[in-house]
Scaffold this motif. Structure first.
Motif, PDB file in Angstrom:
ATOM      1  N   LYS A 109       0.829  -1.219   0.000  1.00  0.00           N
ATOM      2  CA  LYS A 109       0.000   0.000   0.000  1.00  0.00           C
ATOM      3  C   LYS A 109       0.859   1.263   0.000  1.00  0.00           C
ATOM      4  N   SER A 112       2.230   2.646  -3.242  1.00  0.00           N
ATOM      5  CA  SER A 112       1.283   3.286  -4.166  1.00  0.00           C
ATOM      6  C   SER A 112       0.296   4.144  -3.379  1.00  0.00           C
ATOM      7  N   SER A 119     -11.017  13.598  -2.315  1.00  0.00           N
ATOM      8  CA  SER A 119     -11.549  12.368  -1.720  1.00  0.00           C
ATOM      9  C   SER A 119     -11.820  12.566  -0.236  1.00  0.00           C
ATOM     10  N   ARG A 143      -6.755   5.633  -2.019  1.00  0.00           N
ATOM     11  CA  ARG A 143      -7.590   4.514  -2.458  1.00  0.00           C
ATOM     12  C   ARG A 143      -6.731   3.529  -3.242  1.00  0.00           C
ATOM     13  N   TRP A 144      -7.112   2.236  -3.168  1.00  0.00           N
ATOM     14  CA  TRP A 144      -6.451   1.184  -3.926  1.00  0.00           C
ATOM     15  C   TRP A 144      -7.530   0.332  -4.578  1.00  0.00           C
ATOM     16  N   GLU A 145      -7.191  -0.258  -5.710  1.00  0.00           N
ATOM     17  CA  GLU A 145      -8.178  -1.038  -6.453  1.00  0.00           C
ATOM     18  C   GLU A 145      -8.436  -2.410  -5.854  1.00  0.00           C
ATOM     19  N   LYS A 146      -7.437  -2.991  -5.162  1.00  0.00           N
ATOM     20  CA  LYS A 146      -7.655  -4.320  -4.590  1.00  0.00           C
ATOM     21  C   LYS A 146      -7.099  -4.388  -3.172  1.00  0.00           C
ATOM     22  N   GLU A 149     -10.877  -2.275   1.689  1.00  0.00           N
ATOM     23  CA  GLU A 149     -12.314  -2.167   1.872  1.00  0.00           C
ATOM     24  C   GLU A 149     -12.630  -1.027   2.832  1.00  0.00           C
TER      25      GLU A 149
END
Length: 163
Positions: A109, A112, A119, A143-146, A149
């Motif tokens: 994390k 990136s 946001s 935010r991260w794509e995967k 949550e």
């Protein structure tokens, strides 16, 4: 007793790479501040600025310490990374790292740490690869794509104000 004289290698934070945007456009010259505190005793802080593409970088931080040899120590590092732009400060990453070794989940994390200043700050979980029943939780505007949550959006409203 012998642990008190031994020095331990303590990982405080992985290297940090990221991009700061404002409405999808790179933010130049924003100040990135990283504050780390290990075992409520050892503090490290460093600062950098975003370049013309909104990118920034902070190196990994490791220390040597006798603290892990103390049976009463709390081997936790508080990681707090913010960005300041036009007199406004935003939280990019706020989380606690338990133990003295680097976690691949955090490393991924922090490599990136991309955000848009528009946001909302959120509280999130990321999976714990060693213990699927105990996710890691933190907060920030990134935010991260995967493997990410959101469980709460920090909208600034105190819903318990009248209780």
């Amino acid at each position: 007793m012998f642990g008190l004289v031994k020095n331990f290698d303590v990982h405080m934070c992985s290297e940090v790479k990221g991009v700061v945007l404002l409405d999808g456009k790179p933010v130049t010259g924003a100040v990135i501040n990283r504050s780390l505190e290990f075992a409520y005793k050892v503090e490290k802080e460093d600062v950098t600025k975003t370049d013309t593409d909104g990118r920034f970088y902070l190196p990994a931080i490791n220390i040597n310490s006798k603290i892990p040899g103390d049976m009463f120590s709390q081997e936790t590092t508080s990681q707090f990374i913010t960005v300041t732009y036009k007199d406004e400060t935003y939280v990019l990453w706020s989380i606690n790292l338990r133990g003295i070794t680097e976690l691949v989940e955090y490393k991924s994390k922090l490599a990136s740490l991309n955000c848009d200043l528009l946001s909302s700050k959120v509280h999130f979980t990321i999976p714990n690869l060693k213990n699927r029943n105990l996710d890691f939780s933190g907060s920030g505007i990134c935010r991260w794509e995967k493997d990410f949550e959101i469980y709460e959006v920090d909208d600034g409203i105190d819903y318990f104000e009248n209780f």
